[in-house]
Write a protein that holds these residues in place. Structure first.
Motif, PDB file in Angstrom:
ATOM      1  N   VAL A  64       0.746  -0.978  -0.094  1.00  0.00           N
ATOM      2  CA  VAL A  64       0.006  -0.103  -0.154  1.00  0.00           C
ATOM      3  C   VAL A  64       0.779   1.333  -0.121  1.00  0.00           C
ATOM      4  O   VAL A  64       1.750   1.344   0.833  1.00  0.00           O
ATOM      5  CB  VAL A  64      -1.024   0.196   1.369  1.00  0.00           C
ATOM      6  CG1 VAL A  64      -1.640   1.449   1.284  1.00  0.00           C
ATOM      7  CG2 VAL A  64      -1.839  -1.146   1.105  1.00  0.00           C
ATOM      8  N   ARG A  65       0.677   2.175  -0.936  1.00  0.00           N
ATOM      9  CA  ARG A  65       1.334   3.461  -1.196  1.00  0.00           C
ATOM     10  C   ARG A  65       1.218   4.493   0.387  1.00  0.00           C
ATOM     11  O   ARG A  65      -0.080   4.191   0.613  1.00  0.00           O
ATOM     12  CB  ARG A  65       1.111   4.146  -2.417  1.00  0.00           C
ATOM     13  CG  ARG A  65       1.472   3.299  -3.451  1.00  0.00           C
ATOM     14  CD  ARG A  65       1.106   3.985  -4.875  1.00  0.00           C
ATOM     15  NE  ARG A  65       1.168   3.045  -5.827  1.00  0.00           N
ATOM     16  CZ  ARG A  65       0.893   3.263  -7.028  1.00  0.00           C
ATOM     17  NH1 ARG A  65       0.112   4.374  -7.289  1.00  0.00           N
ATOM     18  NH2 ARG A  65       0.891   2.541  -8.079  1.00  0.00           N
ATOM     19  N   PRO A  66       2.070   5.085   0.731  1.00  0.00           N
ATOM     20  CA  PRO A  66       1.541   6.163   1.599  1.00  0.00           C
ATOM     21  C   PRO A  66       0.603   6.879   1.259  1.00  0.00           C
ATOM     22  O   PRO A  66       0.390   7.460  -0.044  1.00  0.00           O
ATOM     23  CB  PRO A  66       3.147   6.989   1.841  1.00  0.00           C
ATOM     24  CG  PRO A  66       4.055   5.944   1.247  1.00  0.00           C
ATOM     25  CD  PRO A  66       3.119   5.458   0.135  1.00  0.00           C
ATOM     26  N   GLY A  67      -0.494   7.130   2.133  1.00  0.00           N
ATOM     27  CA  GLY A  67      -1.574   8.091   1.741  1.00  0.00           C
ATOM     28  C   GLY A  67      -2.841   7.176   1.262  1.00  0.00           C
ATOM     29  O   GLY A  67      -3.751   7.744   1.383  1.00  0.00           O
ATOM     30  N   ASP A  68      -2.698   6.018   0.907  1.00  0.00           N
ATOM     31  CA  ASP A  68      -3.690   5.280   0.182  1.00  0.00           C
ATOM     32  C   ASP A  68      -4.100   4.265   1.454  1.00  0.00           C
ATOM     33  O   ASP A  68      -3.242   4.008   2.244  1.00  0.00           O
ATOM     34  CB  ASP A  68      -3.102   4.261  -0.937  1.00  0.00           C
ATOM     35  CG  ASP A  68      -2.874   4.931  -2.171  1.00  0.00           C
ATOM     36  OD1 ASP A  68      -3.270   6.228  -2.300  1.00  0.00           O
ATOM     37  OD2 ASP A  68      -2.222   4.375  -3.226  1.00  0.00           O
ATOM     38  N   THR A  69      -5.461   4.018   1.309  1.00  0.00           N
ATOM     39  CA  THR A  69      -5.940   3.126   2.452  1.00  0.00           C
ATOM     40  C   THR A  69      -6.061   1.782   2.089  1.00  0.00           C
ATOM     41  O   THR A  69      -6.309   0.702   2.777  1.00  0.00           O
ATOM     42  CB  THR A  69      -7.528   3.774   2.955  1.00  0.00           C
ATOM     43  OG1 THR A  69      -8.192   3.576   1.689  1.00  0.00           O
ATOM     44  CG2 THR A  69      -7.496   4.866   3.300  1.00  0.00           C
TER      45      THR A  69
END
Length: 103
Positions: free
Chosen positions: A28-33
């Motif tokens: 999961v990318r930073p800022g994605d849920t």
């Protein structure tokens, strides 16, 4: 074939079981849920077979470049691949070894 952190779904098809597990394609990318893309692994076996024993399953997975927008898309594709293995229409995989070995 199993992992304690993996959730498997099973579908009965033509006297076989198709087991599939979806998973994130990448972290999961930073800022994605949630993950952006998904992939799958799976196997076909006879009902009640022990997937930990050699020769009791026919394993399959998504091609390296394949990815899906949702877990449902990945699961649907995995079940279709499993069905093609059972039907004998998959270009590389077959349940013939399961049928002839009696497992």
């Amino acid at each position: 074939m199993s992992d304690d952190n993996v959730c498997w779904q099973s579908v009965d098809y033509e006297g076989f079981e198709i087991h599939v597990s979806t998973r994130p394609k990448e972290p999961v990318r930073p800022g994605d849920t949630k993950p952006v893309r998904y992939t799958y692994i799976g196997y076909v076996c006879h009902p009640g077979a022990n997937p930990a024993l050699p020769g009791h399953t026919v394993a399959f997975h998504a091609d390296g470049e394949d990815s899906f927008a949702s877990t449902q898309d990945a699961q649907n594709e995995a079940v279709q691949v499993g069905r093609s293995v059972v039907d004998g229409t998959h270009p590389d995989l077959s349940v013939l070894s399961l049928v002839t070995s009696g497992v």
